[in-house]
Design a protein around this motif. Structure first.
Motif, short mmCIF file in Angstrom:
data_model
loop_
_atom_site.label_atom_id
_atom_site.label_comp_id
_atom_site.label_asym_id
_atom_site.label_seq_id
_atom_site.Cartn_x
_atom_site.Cartn_y
_atom_site.Cartn_z
N PHE A 65 0.84 -1.20 0.00
CA PHE A 65 0.00 0.00 0.00
C PHE A 65 0.87 1.25 0.00
O PHE A 65 0.67 2.17 -0.80
CB PHE A 65 -0.92 -0.03 1.22
CG PHE A 65 -1.72 1.23 1.44
CD1 PHE A 65 -2.81 1.53 0.64
CD2 PHE A 65 -1.38 2.10 2.46
CE1 PHE A 65 -3.56 2.68 0.85
CE2 PHE A 65 -2.12 3.26 2.68
CZ PHE A 65 -3.20 3.55 1.87
N VAL A 66 1.86 1.28 0.87
CA VAL A 66 2.78 2.43 0.97
C VAL A 66 3.59 2.58 -0.31
O VAL A 66 3.76 3.69 -0.83
CB VAL A 66 3.71 2.27 2.20
CG1 VAL A 66 4.85 3.26 2.17
CG2 VAL A 66 2.90 2.41 3.49
N GLU A 67 4.08 1.48 -0.84
CA GLU A 67 4.92 1.54 -2.04
C GLU A 67 4.11 1.91 -3.28
O GLU A 67 4.67 2.35 -4.28
CB GLU A 67 5.69 0.24 -2.21
CG GLU A 67 6.76 0.13 -1.14
CD GLU A 67 7.58 -1.13 -1.16
OE1 GLU A 67 7.27 -2.06 -1.94
OE2 GLU A 67 8.54 -1.19 -0.37
N ASP A 68 2.78 1.78 -3.21
CA ASP A 68 1.91 2.23 -4.30
C ASP A 68 1.47 3.67 -4.10
O ASP A 68 0.57 4.15 -4.79
CB ASP A 68 0.66 1.33 -4.39
CG ASP A 68 0.93 0.01 -5.09
OD1 ASP A 68 1.97 -0.11 -5.77
OD2 ASP A 68 0.11 -0.91 -4.94
N GLY A 69 2.07 4.37 -3.13
CA GLY A 69 1.75 5.78 -2.91
C GLY A 69 0.76 6.03 -1.81
O GLY A 69 0.39 7.17 -1.54
N GLY A 70 0.31 4.97 -1.13
CA GLY A 70 -0.64 5.13 -0.04
C GLY A 70 0.03 5.71 1.20
O GLY A 70 1.25 5.66 1.36
#
Length: 178
Positions: A52-57
């Motif tokens: 999620f974080v690595e997808d910009g979340g």
């Protein structure tokens, strides 16, 4: 807050991971009772958070911690030119540089989801840090947070997701609304 000293700040997850500790309910921590965190940190959940974080979340809600500090290990340098009639202060908080000086009361999965992420030193996360709460107060805070949170019903999540995807450029995602 609630009669307790606290600080609100943002920090790179990597730095908080170095001083953070999760007070799990297990035999190893028996002498530290009362403890409050569930034993399992779910690897699948950590991986999902990392993706999620690595997808910009990002998570705009704060990690809640307790800092165990003596007078020398926690220092706050107040910025100049602040109005005297305000109860809040702006400045720089110098955290203890010692493992297990910050107990993670809420947000352990959010924090540990950054552990293997390329963003652990590139992102900042919001934190509310209490100072020197005794364990019973930490347990009470943990319980208040976790007893009063209500999950969003699945039906509402589906409706909101459908609204978000209505005009998606990705045909497959826009069709999922039907």
């Amino acid at each position: 807050m609630g009669g307790h000293t606290y600080y609100s700040f943002s920090i790179e997850p990597e730095k908080l991971l170095k001083i953070g500790y999760v007070l799990h309910r297990n035999k190893a921590n028996k002498k530290m009772m009362p403890t409050y965190q569930r034993l399992l940190i779910k690897k699948t959940r950590l991986k999902a958070i990392q993706e999620f974080v690595e997808d910009g979340g990002f998570f705009p809600n704060s990690i809640i911690i307790n800092i165990n500090a003596d007078g020398r290990s926690l220092k706050f340098d107040q910025a100049a030119n602040q109005e005297d009639n305000h109860i809040s202060r702006i400045g720089i908080l110098h955290l203890p540089k010692k493992y297990r000086s910050a107990y993670i009361i809420d947000g352990q999965h959010r924090l540990y989801g950054y552990a293997d992420s390329e963003y652990k030193s590139k992102n900042c996360i919001p934190v509310v840090a209490f100072v020197n709460l005794d364990r019973k107060e930490q347990v009470q805070l943990f319980m208040q947070i976790n007893e009063n949170q209500k999950p969003v019903p699945k039906n509402l999540r589906n409706t909101l997701n459908s609204d978000l995807l209505w005009n998606s450029d990705k045909l497959k995602m826009s069709k999922s609304r039907l």
